[in-house]
Design a protein around this motif. Sequence first.
Motif, mmCIF file in Angstrom:
data_model
loop_
_atom_site.group_PDB
_atom_site.id
_atom_site.type_symbol
_atom_site.label_atom_id
_atom_site.label_comp_id
_atom_site.label_asym_id
_atom_site.label_seq_id
_atom_site.Cartn_x
_atom_site.Cartn_y
_atom_site.Cartn_z
ATOM 1 N N LYS A 336 0.829 -1.208 0.000
ATOM 2 C CA LYS A 336 0.000 0.000 0.000
ATOM 3 C C LYS A 336 0.864 1.258 0.000
ATOM 4 C CE LYS A 336 -4.364 -1.599 1.984
ATOM 5 N NZ LYS A 336 -5.421 -1.300 2.964
ATOM 6 N N ASP A 337 1.951 1.217 0.731
ATOM 7 C CA ASP A 337 2.849 2.367 0.758
ATOM 8 C C ASP A 337 3.487 2.583 -0.613
ATOM 9 O OD1 ASP A 337 2.330 2.780 3.435
ATOM 10 O OD2 ASP A 337 4.058 1.604 4.118
ATOM 11 N N ALA A 338 3.886 1.493 -1.260
ATOM 12 C CA ALA A 338 4.495 1.599 -2.580
ATOM 13 C C ALA A 338 3.484 2.121 -3.592
ATOM 14 C CB ALA A 338 5.033 0.236 -3.018
ATOM 15 N N TYR A 339 2.245 1.671 -3.479
ATOM 16 C CA TYR A 339 1.200 2.127 -4.395
ATOM 17 C C TYR A 339 0.931 3.612 -4.205
ATOM 18 C CZ TYR A 339 -3.292 2.405 -6.802
ATOM 19 O OH TYR A 339 -4.322 2.768 -7.652
ATOM 20 N N LYS A 340 0.943 4.047 -2.964
ATOM 21 C CA LYS A 340 0.679 5.445 -2.653
ATOM 22 C C LYS A 340 1.697 6.367 -3.345
ATOM 23 C CE LYS A 340 -0.389 6.164 1.590
ATOM 24 N NZ LYS A 340 -0.271 6.325 3.075
ATOM 25 N N ASN A 341 2.898 5.836 -3.544
ATOM 26 C CA ASN A 341 3.960 6.643 -4.146
ATOM 27 C C ASN A 341 3.937 6.654 -5.673
ATOM 28 O OD1 ASN A 341 5.109 7.423 -1.677
ATOM 29 N ND2 ASN A 341 6.295 5.533 -1.531
ATOM 30 N N LEU A 342 3.059 5.850 -6.281
ATOM 31 C CA LEU A 342 2.957 5.874 -7.740
ATOM 32 C C LEU A 342 2.370 7.209 -8.188
ATOM 33 C CD1 LEU A 342 1.634 2.306 -8.671
ATOM 34 C CD2 LEU A 342 3.980 3.169 -8.736
ATOM 35 N N GLU A 343 2.933 7.771 -9.225
ATOM 36 C CA GLU A 343 2.491 9.085 -9.695
ATOM 37 C C GLU A 343 1.067 9.048 -10.225
ATOM 38 O OE1 GLU A 343 3.973 12.550 -12.851
ATOM 39 O OE2 GLU A 343 5.313 10.917 -12.271
ATOM 40 N N VAL A 344 0.717 7.979 -10.942
ATOM 41 C CA VAL A 344 -0.636 7.839 -11.496
ATOM 42 C C VAL A 344 -1.251 6.560 -10.943
ATOM 43 C CG1 VAL A 344 -2.036 7.670 -13.592
ATOM 44 C CG2 VAL A 344 0.106 8.984 -13.622
ATOM 45 N N LYS A 345 -2.395 6.689 -10.296
ATOM 46 C CA LYS A 345 -3.051 5.540 -9.684
ATOM 47 C C LYS A 345 -3.938 4.800 -10.688
ATOM 48 C CE LYS A 345 -1.365 6.670 -5.624
ATOM 49 N NZ LYS A 345 -0.630 7.897 -6.040
ATOM 50 N N ALA A 346 -4.291 3.585 -10.347
ATOM 51 C CA ALA A 346 -5.050 2.719 -11.250
ATOM 52 C C ALA A 346 -6.453 3.239 -11.539
ATOM 53 C CB ALA A 346 -5.135 1.312 -10.659
#
Length: 377
Positions: A336-346
Amino acid sequence: MKYRDLCGNNVSVLGLGCMRLPEKKNADGKSVIDYERFAEMAEYAYENGVNYFDTAYMYHDYTSEIELGKALRQLGIRDKVYIADKLPPWNVNSKEDVLKVFEEQLQKTGLDYFDYYLLHNMSSEHWNNTIKKYDVMSVMRSLKESGRIRHLGFSFHDDLDAFKDIIDEGGEDFEFCQIQLNYADAASGFQAGLKGLEYAHLKGLDVIIMEPLRGGKLACPPEHVKEKLPEGKSAVEIGLDFLWDRPEVNLVLSGMSSMEQLKENIEYAKRAEPGMLTDAERAAVLEAGEAYNSGARVGCTGCAYCMPCSVSINIPEVFRLYNKQALEYSWETGQKDAYKNLEVKADSCVHCGKCTSHCPQNLEIPKLLKEAHISLS
C-alpha cells in the motif's frame, strides 16, 4: 553447455531472450537498452555456448532488434548463432503489411534472413482475424522458399483448445512453436500447459519455452511457495530444471537482464538433461505451483505489452504490487505504501481498451485495475 535438436539444428538448451535486457536512463530520463552491458552479456553468452537469440518487433519500445543486430555485427558472430524474430499481428492490417513489416525487421537487425521466424502472440483472435483473414501463411511460404526464413513457427498465448486448433490448421507449415510454461502454469489450465506441450510433440512440432520463471516472479517466490520446492537448489534452478527435465522441450528462453543472471543460468544449463528430476521432485514442484496460483490475483508476467498506457498508469507495477500483496499476505503494509507513491493511480483508467487488445495473457485489465486500486488504497 548442453544442446538439443531444434528443427535440425544443434541449439543450446538455454536461449537469450531479448525482451528484458539491461536498461539505463537516457538524457531525457527515458529507460533504454544499456547497449554496453547487453553487448558484454551477448559476448559472454556466445563464448559459453549459448547460440540462440530471440527478439521481436515491439520489444524494448521497438529497439531490441536494432541493438541485437548491432551486437551481432560488433562481435562478428552472425553466422555462428541462430536468430529468431516474430511477426506482430497488431501491425498487420492487410496482406501487403506482412512483407512490409518483415523487410523492416531485416533492415533493423541488419540481417539477410532469420533462422527462426514466428507468428507472434497467436490466439484464436489473431489466428482467425489476422493470419487467416490476410492469407499470411502464403507470404510465409514464399519467404521460406526464398531462404529469408529458414524455419517457421508461432508463439502462443491462449487456451489449450485454441492451441490445438492452430497446430491442426497450420499443418506442415509449422515446424515449431513457442509456449509459455513454468511450474505455476503447468497444470493450472492457463495457456497451453503440459497438455499443450505433449500435444505439440505428438504432432511433430519442436517446442521452445518462454516465461520459464513467470517474468521473474518464480525466481523469488513467497515463503509458502518456496517451502514446498525440493531442497538443495535455488528457486531459479529448480524452475529451469522442471522444464529441461521434459524430453519434449527443445529449448528454454530466459529474459536475463544482468550478467549475474546470465552466468547463473548458464551454469544450470550445463547440468540440463531429460529425466533429471525424480518423481518426488516433480510432484513437489507442481505442488509449489498450485500454492503459487492459490494466492496470485493476476496472471501478469510483466511483459509490458500493455504499455505505454494512454493515461500513464504503470500497469505492470500496479499488478506486481497487487499480486505481491496477496502472495505475501501483506494487505496492510508494504504494498500500500508503494502504491501510494505511484504518480498515477489505477483509478485513472479511461477504459480505452488498448492495453487489453495487446495483452498476451488476455487479462481484463481495466476491471483488474479497478480491483487493484480498491485493494491497494
